[in-house]
Design a protein around this motif. Structure first.
Motif, PDB file in Angstrom:
ATOM      1  N   ALA A 232       0.908  -1.276   0.012  1.00 51.53           N
ATOM      2  CA  ALA A 232       0.075   0.027   0.079  1.00 51.53           C
ATOM      3  C   ALA A 232       0.722   1.524  -0.135  1.00 51.53           C
ATOM      4  CB  ALA A 232      -0.884   0.027   1.152  1.00 51.53           C
TER       5      ALA A 232
ATOM      6  N   CYS B  71       2.197   2.460  -3.250  1.00 51.79           N
ATOM      7  CA  CYS B  71       1.284   3.227  -4.358  1.00 51.79           C
ATOM      8  C   CYS B  71       1.249   4.557  -3.903  1.00 51.79           C
ATOM      9  CB  CYS B  71       0.027   2.354  -4.292  1.00 51.79           C
ATOM     10  SG  CYS B  71      -0.116   0.550  -4.774  1.00 51.79           S
TER      11      CYS B  71
ATOM     12  N   ARG C 183      -5.803   8.102   1.465  1.00 48.13           N
ATOM     13  CA  ARG C 183      -5.509   7.291   0.465  1.00 48.13           C
ATOM     14  C   ARG C 183      -5.284   6.006   0.943  1.00 48.13           C
ATOM     15  NH1 ARG C 183      -2.618   8.068  -5.191  1.00 48.13           N
ATOM     16  NH2 ARG C 183      -3.056  10.277  -4.829  1.00 48.13           N
ATOM     17  N   LEU C 184      -4.599   5.900   2.139  1.00 49.51           N
ATOM     18  CA  LEU C 184      -4.140   4.414   2.681  1.00 49.51           C
ATOM     19  C   LEU C 184      -5.764   4.154   3.302  1.00 49.51           C
ATOM     20  CD1 LEU C 184      -0.985   4.830   4.326  1.00 49.51           C
ATOM     21  CD2 LEU C 184      -1.631   3.489   2.325  1.00 49.51           C
TER      22      LEU C 184
ATOM     23  N   ARG D  31      -8.591   4.279   1.978  1.00 47.05           N
ATOM     24  CA  ARG D  31      -9.307   3.750   0.949  1.00 47.05           C
ATOM     25  C   ARG D  31      -8.822   2.743   0.155  1.00 47.05           C
ATOM     26  NH1 ARG D  31      -9.463   9.502  -0.679  1.00 47.05           N
ATOM     27  NH2 ARG D  31      -8.190   8.699  -2.286  1.00 47.05           N
ATOM     28  N   ASP D  32      -7.530   2.243   0.731  1.00 47.53           N
ATOM     29  CA  ASP D  32      -6.915   0.976   0.116  1.00 47.53           C
ATOM     30  C   ASP D  32      -7.499  -0.321   0.494  1.00 47.53           C
ATOM     31  OD1 ASP D  32      -4.934  -0.850  -0.537  1.00 47.53           O
ATOM     32  OD2 ASP D  32      -3.792   0.779  -0.860  1.00 47.53           O
ATOM     33  N   ARG D  33      -7.894  -1.147  -0.222  1.00 50.55           N
ATOM     34  CA  ARG D  33      -8.567  -2.337  -0.132  1.00 50.55           C
ATOM     35  C   ARG D  33      -7.507  -3.337   0.453  1.00 50.55           C
ATOM     36  NH1 ARG D  33     -13.130  -3.181  -4.718  1.00 50.55           N
ATOM     37  NH2 ARG D  33     -14.128  -1.355  -4.378  1.00 50.55           N
ATOM     38  N   ARG D  34      -6.404  -3.243   0.428  1.00 51.39           N
ATOM     39  CA  ARG D  34      -5.340  -4.311   0.795  1.00 51.39           C
ATOM     40  C   ARG D  34      -5.480  -4.097   2.373  1.00 51.39           C
ATOM     41  NH1 ARG D  34      -1.920  -2.422  -3.903  1.00 51.39           N
ATOM     42  NH2 ARG D  34      -2.375  -0.587  -2.746  1.00 51.39           N
TER      43      ARG D  34
END
Length: 85
Positions: free
Chosen positions: A27, A30, A73-74, A76-79
């Motif tokens: 993550a 990205c 941003r993190l 919202r990160d699916r991982r």
């Protein structure tokens, strides 16, 4: 006229944290470079916002903005958010 940004290098004065989980590393990769650097220095290298700003060659406000944008941003990160579809 743009100010040249200093290159980020491994600083021997910093005590680095143990490696984070693989999904966290992915993550972080990205994130845009400046957000990634600010996030790593503050949360993993345990530097203050002031020290991070000095190392990155920017103001404390800029570091805070990078951290804010990176956290959003993190989040919202699916991982990192397994409960989301």
């Amino acid at each position: 006229r743009h100010r040249q940004r200093p290159q980020l290098v491994r600083d021997e004065r910093i005590e680095y944290a143990p490696d984070p989980l693989p999904e966290v590393v992915e993550a972080l990769r990205c994130l845009p470079p400046r957000q990634r650097a600010a996030t790593y220095l503050v949360y993993f290298a345990d530097l203050s916002v002031s020290d991070t700003a000095e190392l990155m060659g920017c103001t404390q406000g800029t570091v805070k903005r990078h951290l804010h944008d990176a956290r959003r941003r993190l989040a919202r990160d699916r991982r990192l958010n397994k409960e989301q579809p």
